[in-house]
Design an enzyme around this catalytic site. Structure first.
Site, mmCIF file in Angstrom:
data_model
loop_
_atom_site.group_PDB
_atom_site.id
_atom_site.type_symbol
_atom_site.label_atom_id
_atom_site.label_comp_id
_atom_site.label_asym_id
_atom_site.label_seq_id
_atom_site.Cartn_x
_atom_site.Cartn_y
_atom_site.Cartn_z
ATOM 1 N N LYS A 275 51.687 44.691 33.688
ATOM 2 C CA LYS A 275 50.022 45.685 34.556
ATOM 3 C C LYS A 275 50.172 46.004 33.801
ATOM 4 O O LYS A 275 50.609 47.080 32.320
ATOM 5 C CB LYS A 275 51.153 46.385 35.565
ATOM 6 C CG LYS A 275 50.573 45.091 36.928
ATOM 7 C CD LYS A 275 51.261 46.100 38.280
ATOM 8 C CE LYS A 275 51.528 45.121 39.340
ATOM 9 N NZ LYS A 275 50.498 44.779 39.447
ATOM 10 N N ARG A 349 54.293 36.334 46.258
ATOM 11 C CA ARG A 349 54.316 34.843 47.099
ATOM 12 C C ARG A 349 55.014 34.115 46.819
ATOM 13 O O ARG A 349 55.856 33.339 47.207
ATOM 14 C CB ARG A 349 52.953 34.230 46.909
ATOM 15 C CG ARG A 349 52.130 34.010 44.741
ATOM 16 C CD ARG A 349 50.901 33.327 44.618
ATOM 17 N NE ARG A 349 50.350 35.153 44.414
ATOM 18 C CZ ARG A 349 49.038 35.202 44.382
ATOM 19 N NH1 ARG A 349 48.586 33.831 44.208
ATOM 20 N NH2 ARG A 349 48.508 36.157 43.998
HETATM 21 N N1 BES Z 1 51.908 43.983 43.671
HETATM 22 C C1 BES Z 1 50.883 43.821 43.568
HETATM 23 C C2 BES Z 1 49.524 43.643 44.282
HETATM 24 C C3 BES Z 1 49.437 45.464 44.334
HETATM 25 C C4 BES Z 1 47.855 45.774 43.543
HETATM 26 C C5 BES Z 1 49.412 45.641 45.194
HETATM 27 C C6 BES Z 1 47.741 47.005 43.745
HETATM 28 C C7 BES Z 1 48.889 47.359 45.909
HETATM 29 C C8 BES Z 1 48.121 47.283 44.784
HETATM 30 C C9 BES Z 1 50.774 41.857 43.150
HETATM 31 O O1 BES Z 1 52.107 41.274 43.338
HETATM 32 C C10 BES Z 1 49.897 41.315 42.419
HETATM 33 O O2 BES Z 1 50.494 41.869 41.363
HETATM 34 N N2 BES Z 1 49.275 40.496 42.200
HETATM 35 C C11 BES Z 1 48.126 40.176 41.156
HETATM 36 C C12 BES Z 1 48.160 38.510 41.692
HETATM 37 C C13 BES Z 1 47.477 38.075 39.998
HETATM 38 C C14 BES Z 1 48.055 37.808 39.126
HETATM 39 C C15 BES Z 1 47.044 36.652 40.619
HETATM 40 C C16 BES Z 1 46.806 40.896 41.617
HETATM 41 O O3 BES Z 1 46.507 40.939 43.132
HETATM 42 O O4 BES Z 1 46.225 41.769 40.905
HETATM 43 MN MN MN Z 2 52.646 41.856 40.802
#
Ligand code: BES
Ligand code: MN
Ligand code: ZN
Length: 495
Positions: A275, A349
């Protein structure tokens, strides 16, 4: 936590730091007028000057003589026809914040405006119930890491008691206590930074809930491996913190259990699909689903609900260590299906599908509900006002909608069209863990659906609601404990 007492006392004789008087807009009558004559008509002065006219969430403090209370807190309810249970809850929150601000130790609530109202609101509980709920929820604070500040020295003194005066309604105070404690408990877990909320510590916390009624079982890495949890373990591989697959069993009813699965990533760096640095510190809240589930368990035991309930928290960190999963790796799952991990940041997931596979195998549930901070797209779609809900069972979702209306932990249903299946096609494995940018809120849920089979199931995405960037009426900045009150209410109504 604040003590609630119900007493047949009148406003005139209650001795308190602050007598709270909720008033409708422009409603200078009844109890208010009677009291005012004892304190020199200063309430009338407030109305006449326009300083306080009873608009929703308007508040004024009067220092008074003439009755036993040392202050009056006038609190606006707004127009009677616009009043909702949520607005009352917000007033409770407002009152708690003001009383906190002035250092009041105890308070009393006049219910005379409420008693006329209880049928008019069309909700399950009395008006006073929602007010108390707002006060209790707003009394939360997180000061574990502030060793010497004013905040921590004030904490033992702040608002110890609220006396409800002359309430004609039946108020289930124990229910309020258990639910708001459970919310506070979940918030604490989420607010705690990831160095102090590792999978191991989360597992210890879960174990601390074990009792005569709750059996705790923690699967270690090797146990998870034996169960074939390739997706879950793929997430854990990049971290030195041992993963803990947490299972709590509460069997106090008949028939197949409900299984609650809470995403429990104690820190989500994204893994090798790292991230951006900006905002990464917030990813301590990626276990908010698991925290909510533990909160629900705690309350369900306290309330002695007669049901069979299983909590599963697949806990791990998602870090990019030297043995981390690489984008493109393919893993096997409890279900037998293989998954191409095209993006290691779509880890939620992955842990959920093995938890669901485990639940189906060992518990044959009547329903599975997963709750997870799953996608950034959830907040893009709904902001911070509602969770996204998807599932394969309309009846379950209808029930959740009812509980959402009652608790104001709102859910908004999104579709799971068959066409989304194509988004998740992999060139190499049975399925891919990302579906592209478009529709990523729903394709995340669709991915899970592919592992659920025909068990009734609902998915709640709380990515937008589990953590608040601003203070709200009865929820301060930080963890919100979202889902706790919703799910307790849902479970209470299920049996
Ligand atoms: N934990 C994150 C989702 C999230 C993002 C929660 C911001 C709270 C605030 C999740 O694991 C994630 O990183 N999701 C990605 C998925 C993508 C790579 C398909 C996302 O939503 O960017
Ligand atoms: Mn994630
Ligand atoms: Zn995540």
């Amino acid at each position: 936590m604040i003590k609630i007492a119900l007493k047949n006392l009148s406003e005139e004789i209650v001795k308190t730091d602050a007598l709270i008087i909720p008033l409708f807009e422009g409603d200078y009558s009844g109890t208010c007028r009677r009291l005012d004559s004892l304190i020199g008509n200063y309430i009338k002065t407030a109305f006449d000057s326009g300083e306080f006219i009873g608009k929703h969430n308007q508040a004024t403090i009067l220092h008074i003589n003439g009755i036993k209370a040392s202050r009056i807190l006038l609190l606006g309810l707004g127009k009677k026809e616009d009043l909702t249970a949520e607005k009352i809850r917000q007033c409770g929150g407002k009152a708690a914040c003001i009383l906190k601000g002035i250092g009041a130790k105890d308070s009393a609530l006049s219910t005379s405006s409420f008693n006329a109202l209880n049928r008019h609101l069309n909700v399950e509980q009395s008006a006073a119930f929602y007010f108390i709920e707002g006060v209790m929820l707003a009394s939360y604070r997180f000061d574990r890491y502030r060793k010497n500040s004013d905040a921590s020295s004030a904490k033992n003194n702040f608002l110890k008691g609220l006396t409800i005066l002359n309430s004609k309604a039946d108020i289930p105070v124990d229910y309020l206590k258990s639910t708001s404690w459970a919310v506070a408990f979940a918030k604490d877990l989420v607010n705690t930074p990831s160095n102090d909320m590792t999978p191991t510590i989360l597992a210890q916390t879960a174990r601390s809930l074990a009792s005569k009624k709750i059996r705790a079982k923690i699967l270690e890495r090797k146990d998870a491996d034996r169960e074939g949890m390739g997706a879950y373990l793929a997430v854990a591989k990049g971290s030195d913190e041992p993963p803990k697959f947490i299972v709590l069993e509460y069997q106090e009813g008949k028939g197949a259990p409900v299984v609650l699965v809470g995403k429990s990533i104690t820190f989500d760096s994204g893994g090798l699909s790292l991230k951006p640095a900006d905002g990464m510190e917030k990813m301590k809240y990626d276990m908010a689903g698991g925290a909510a589930v533990l909160g629900v368990m705690k309350a369900v035991v306290e309330l002695g609900l007669k049901l069979n309930l299983i909590a599963i928290l697949p806990a791990t960190e998602n870090l990019p260590g030297g043995s981390a999963t690489r984008p493109g790796d393919i893993v096997s799952t409890v279900s037998g299906k293989t998954v191409e991990i095209a993006n290691t940041d779509a880890e939620g997931r992955l842990v959920l599908i093995d938890a669901i596979g485990y639940a189906k195998k060992y518990f044959k549930p009547r329903a599975i509900i997963d709750i997870a901070t799953l996608t950034g797209a959830c907040s893009v779609a709904l902001g911070n006002e509602a969770m996204a809900m998807m599932g394969n069972d309309d009846e379950l979702m209808e029930r959740l909608k009812k509980s959402a209306a009652e608790t104001y932990e709102r859910v908004w249903q999104m579709p799971l069209y068959e066409e989304y299946k194509d988004y998740l096609k992999s060139d190499t494995a049975d399925i891919k863990n990302i579906g592209g940018r478009n529709g990523s809120l729903v394709t995340a849920a669709y991915f899970i659906k592919e592992f659920v089979g025909d068990t009734p199931w609902v998915h709640l995405d709380i990515a937008g609601t589990a953590f608040s960037e601003k203070d709200r009426a009865y929820t301060s900045k930080g963890a919100t404990g979202i889902g706790v009150r919703l799910l307790i209410h849902f479970l209470k109504g299920l049996y």
